[in-house]
Design a protein around this motif. Structure first.
Motif, mmCIF file in Angstrom:
data_model
loop_
_atom_site.group_PDB
_atom_site.id
_atom_site.type_symbol
_atom_site.label_atom_id
_atom_site.label_comp_id
_atom_site.label_asym_id
_atom_site.label_seq_id
_atom_site.Cartn_x
_atom_site.Cartn_y
_atom_site.Cartn_z
ATOM 1 N N GLU A 99 0.942 -1.050 0.070
ATOM 2 C CA GLU A 99 -0.018 -0.004 0.154
ATOM 3 C C GLU A 99 0.868 1.408 0.101
ATOM 4 O OE1 GLU A 99 -3.785 1.916 2.262
ATOM 5 O OE2 GLU A 99 -2.887 0.038 3.212
ATOM 6 N N GLY A 100 0.569 2.009 -0.916
ATOM 7 C CA GLY A 100 1.491 3.465 -1.223
ATOM 8 C C GLY A 100 2.637 3.244 -1.648
ATOM 9 N N THR A 101 2.996 2.134 -2.342
ATOM 10 C CA THR A 101 4.272 2.078 -3.056
ATOM 11 C C THR A 101 3.778 1.761 -4.488
ATOM 12 O OG1 THR A 101 4.206 -0.590 -2.787
ATOM 13 C CG2 THR A 101 5.088 0.671 -0.848
ATOM 14 N N ARG A 102 5.107 1.738 -5.086
ATOM 15 C CA ARG A 102 4.910 1.401 -6.731
ATOM 16 C C ARG A 102 5.648 0.139 -7.137
ATOM 17 N NH1 ARG A 102 7.507 6.203 -9.885
ATOM 18 N NH2 ARG A 102 8.933 6.089 -8.134
ATOM 19 N N PRO A 103 5.323 -0.473 -8.031
ATOM 20 C CA PRO A 103 6.005 -1.668 -8.543
ATOM 21 C C PRO A 103 7.083 -1.533 -9.245
ATOM 22 C CG PRO A 103 4.026 -1.357 -9.970
ATOM 23 C CD PRO A 103 4.210 -0.136 -9.112
ATOM 24 N N ARG A 104 8.053 -2.330 -9.664
ATOM 25 C CA ARG A 104 8.888 -2.575 -10.363
ATOM 26 C C ARG A 104 8.061 -2.926 -11.703
ATOM 27 N NH1 ARG A 104 10.752 -2.677 -5.096
ATOM 28 N NH2 ARG A 104 12.953 -2.807 -4.801
ATOM 29 N N THR A 105 8.486 -2.483 -12.936
ATOM 30 C CA THR A 105 7.930 -2.750 -13.936
ATOM 31 C C THR A 105 8.997 -3.706 -14.779
ATOM 32 O OG1 THR A 105 8.125 -0.682 -15.066
ATOM 33 C CG2 THR A 105 6.255 -1.296 -14.102
ATOM 34 N N LEU A 106 8.686 -4.476 -15.409
ATOM 35 C CA LEU A 106 9.427 -5.420 -16.595
ATOM 36 C C LEU A 106 8.897 -5.357 -17.789
ATOM 37 C CD1 LEU A 106 9.803 -8.612 -14.307
ATOM 38 C CD2 LEU A 106 10.743 -6.246 -13.755
ATOM 39 N N ARG A 107 9.500 -4.829 -19.043
ATOM 40 C CA ARG A 107 8.928 -4.709 -20.229
ATOM 41 C C ARG A 107 9.833 -5.542 -21.399
ATOM 42 N NH1 ARG A 107 6.392 0.464 -22.811
ATOM 43 N NH2 ARG A 107 4.715 -0.161 -21.607
ATOM 44 N N ALA A 108 9.476 -6.335 -21.798
ATOM 45 C CA ALA A 108 10.091 -7.326 -22.956
ATOM 46 C C ALA A 108 9.230 -7.937 -23.828
ATOM 47 C CB ALA A 108 10.965 -8.243 -22.477
ATOM 48 N N HIS A 109 7.820 -7.850 -23.662
ATOM 49 C CA HIS A 109 6.565 -8.580 -24.303
ATOM 50 C C HIS A 109 5.939 -7.638 -25.164
ATOM 51 C CE1 HIS A 109 9.022 -11.973 -22.618
ATOM 52 N NE2 HIS A 109 8.523 -11.738 -21.495
ATOM 53 N N GLU A 110 5.111 -8.088 -25.947
ATOM 54 C CA GLU A 110 3.865 -7.563 -26.456
ATOM 55 C C GLU A 110 2.744 -7.913 -25.610
ATOM 56 O OE1 GLU A 110 3.514 -8.340 -30.615
ATOM 57 O OE2 GLU A 110 5.416 -7.659 -31.078
ATOM 58 N N THR B 119 13.482 -8.433 -8.578
ATOM 59 C CA THR B 119 13.398 -7.767 -7.336
ATOM 60 C C THR B 119 14.351 -6.445 -7.051
ATOM 61 O OG1 THR B 119 15.013 -9.209 -5.926
ATOM 62 C CG2 THR B 119 12.209 -9.604 -6.175
ATOM 63 N N GLY B 120 15.357 -6.526 -8.211
ATOM 64 C CA GLY B 120 16.389 -5.309 -8.044
ATOM 65 C C GLY B 120 15.915 -3.977 -8.091
ATOM 66 N N GLY B 121 16.707 -2.711 -8.141
ATOM 67 C CA GLY B 121 16.444 -1.563 -8.385
ATOM 68 C C GLY B 121 15.526 -1.067 -7.154
ATOM 69 N N ARG B 122 14.989 0.185 -7.334
ATOM 70 C CA ARG B 122 13.926 0.991 -6.293
ATOM 71 C C ARG B 122 12.385 0.736 -6.638
ATOM 72 N NH1 ARG B 122 17.103 6.495 -5.365
ATOM 73 N NH2 ARG B 122 19.213 5.653 -4.797
ATOM 74 N N ALA B 123 11.722 0.836 -5.806
ATOM 75 C CA ALA B 123 10.294 0.964 -5.933
ATOM 76 C C ALA B 123 9.936 1.966 -7.439
ATOM 77 C CB ALA B 123 9.481 1.143 -5.024
ATOM 78 N N GLY B 124 9.286 1.589 -8.299
ATOM 79 C CA GLY B 124 8.977 2.393 -9.510
ATOM 80 C C GLY B 124 10.035 2.233 -10.616
ATOM 81 N N ALA B 125 11.160 1.378 -10.537
ATOM 82 C CA ALA B 125 11.967 0.999 -11.591
ATOM 83 C C ALA B 125 11.654 0.319 -12.483
ATOM 84 C CB ALA B 125 13.163 0.767 -11.015
ATOM 85 N N ARG B 126 11.854 0.647 -13.866
ATOM 86 C CA ARG B 126 11.726 -0.226 -15.070
ATOM 87 C C ARG B 126 12.927 -0.914 -15.246
ATOM 88 N NH1 ARG B 126 8.428 1.729 -20.312
ATOM 89 N NH2 ARG B 126 6.934 1.326 -18.865
ATOM 90 N N LEU B 127 12.981 -2.167 -15.066
ATOM 91 C CA LEU B 127 14.190 -2.966 -15.185
ATOM 92 C C LEU B 127 14.366 -3.710 -16.463
ATOM 93 C CD1 LEU B 127 13.491 -5.299 -11.986
ATOM 94 C CD2 LEU B 127 14.787 -2.901 -12.321
ATOM 95 N N ALA B 128 15.423 -3.965 -17.133
ATOM 96 C CA ALA B 128 15.812 -4.452 -18.187
ATOM 97 C C ALA B 128 16.130 -5.807 -18.082
ATOM 98 C CB ALA B 128 16.981 -3.866 -18.903
ATOM 99 N N PRO B 129 15.743 -6.612 -18.781
ATOM 100 C CA PRO B 129 15.936 -8.328 -18.805
ATOM 101 C C PRO B 129 17.614 -8.402 -18.528
ATOM 102 C CG PRO B 129 14.646 -7.911 -20.756
ATOM 103 C CD PRO B 129 15.285 -6.748 -20.425
ATOM 104 N N ALA B 130 17.783 -9.454 -17.603
ATOM 105 C CA ALA B 130 19.208 -9.758 -17.441
ATOM 106 C C ALA B 130 19.505 -10.572 -18.568
ATOM 107 C CB ALA B 130 19.361 -10.623 -15.929
ATOM 108 N N HIS B 131 18.691 -11.370 -19.054
ATOM 109 C CA HIS B 131 18.863 -12.115 -20.496
ATOM 110 C C HIS B 131 17.635 -12.433 -21.221
ATOM 111 C CE1 HIS B 131 20.595 -15.510 -23.204
ATOM 112 N NE2 HIS B 131 19.441 -15.933 -22.741
#
Length: 342
Positions: free
Chosen positions: A250-261, A291-303
């Motif tokens: 509650e009150g936080t932002r998620p990590r977002t992962l984008r690689a797919h349509e 689970t890396g980065g900060r809340a609200g971060a958009r993460l890139a795939p490790a692979h």
């Protein structure tokens, strides 16, 4: 998409099944690969050899091996079935009710969504008890309290049942159609993925709730990692990863992962290392340090790598073996290193 980072991935084995897979589940040295038309192939995890084939007339929607690998449960548009590894026979095959979810509660009982009811069966298919009818078709089932309490989703909320209780002992209301259910391994949280493009969350101790809105599409896939601190969901095109540690999201932002349509599959690596595997309709398979980065971060795939066909289902067969199945029936087991590149 090109490879984001070099990763030493070795193919352990590859085989093919004669159908479009809709579900993959791996446990106890076996992999179940369920095809849409009604055949499930049981494979040896080490070699990929076919151990058995099991059929469910009318098609398959869900497949789960028991924790000891001795039984396989299947659910489909026209009923459910239970197969025994010991006898290599189908112990029960019942038709007549939509069954989109099956879930083992340890090795001694099985929950099956069956139309507007949930059934609880023994491993040999005998019925222990059944719930009263829900307001709509039961879409998902899960166990909590060390498999002593059954949770179900249907229209307008989540309902929980004790052993042999036809009526719910606890209800968690939320107006709308619920598609997916996830319960934290800690037992602290119950989450539903919904047709209205939201995730609804309840605290089990007091029923306190909140809703995560703003997704562009319905939520049909939810998964907690082994720690119970991280929840991954679809909702296209991003995967979101919510932090449930401390007081919750509650009150936080998620990590977002984008690689797919559009997301077609996701699963956490066993062991609580924060690694997530995902696949999309465009044919990309991705691995994330989710689970890396900060809340609200958009993460890139490790692979990430492009495949010949879209992966329709995937599952971890232990922390170092990832099994994927694509829509043309190719099943591949990939052996992965312990750590992802940074």
């Amino acid at each position: 998409m090109s490879t984001v980072a070099a990763l030493d991935v070795a193919t352990a084995w590859e085989t093919a099944v004669d159908d479009a897979p809709v579900a993959v589940h791996a446990v106890a040295g076996l992999v179940a690969v369920a095809g849409a038309d009604g055949t499930c192939w049981v494979l040896d995890t080490t070699t990929g050899d076919i151990v058995a084939t099991v059929t469910l007339p009318g098609g398959i929607l869900a497949a789960r091996l028991s924790p000891d690998g001795q039984h396989l449960a299947l659910g489909g548009p026209f009923g459910h079935a239970v197969w025994s590894r010991t006898t290599n026979t189908t112990l029960i095959s019942k038709t007549g009710a939509w069954s989109a979810a099956v879930r083992w509660g340890g090795t001694d009982k099985l929950a099956v969504a069956s139309g507007r009811r949930a059934l609880v069966l023994t491993p040999d298919g005998a019925q222990l008890w059944a719930t009263d009818p829900a307001p709509s078709t039961v879409t998902d089932v899960a166990w909590l309290r060390e498999n002593r309490r059954l949770a179900t989703t249907a229209y307008n909320g989540v309902r929980c049942y004790e052993r042999h209780s036809a009526r719910p002992v606890t209800e968690y209301p939320y107006l709308g159609s619920h598609l997916a259910l996830a319960i934290a391994p800690t037992g602290r949280w119950i989450c539903s993925g919904n047709q209205d493009a939201s995730i609804h969350i309840w605290r089990t101790r007091d029923g306190g709730d909140l809703t995560m809105h703003g997704y562009p599409d319905k939520i049909a896939r939810l998964a907690f990692d082994d720690t119970g601190y991280w929840l991954a969901s679809d909702g296209a095109p991003d995967i979101t990863v919510w932090d449930f540690s401390g007081k919750g999201p509650e009150g936080t932002r998620p990590r977002t992962l984008r690689a797919h349509e559009t997301i077609t599959a996701l699963a956490w690596r066993p062991g609580g290392a924060g690694v997530l595997a995902s696949a999309g309709v465009e044919g990309t398979l991705a691995l994330w340090r989710a689970t890396g980065g900060r809340a609200g971060a958009r993460l890139a795939p490790a692979h990430a790598r492009d495949l010949d066909q879209p992966v329709t289902a995937l599952a971890w067969a232990g922390p170092d073996l990832l099994v994927t199945a694509d829509w043309e029936g190719r099943v591949q087991a990939s052996r992965l290193p312990a750590a992802l590149p940074r």
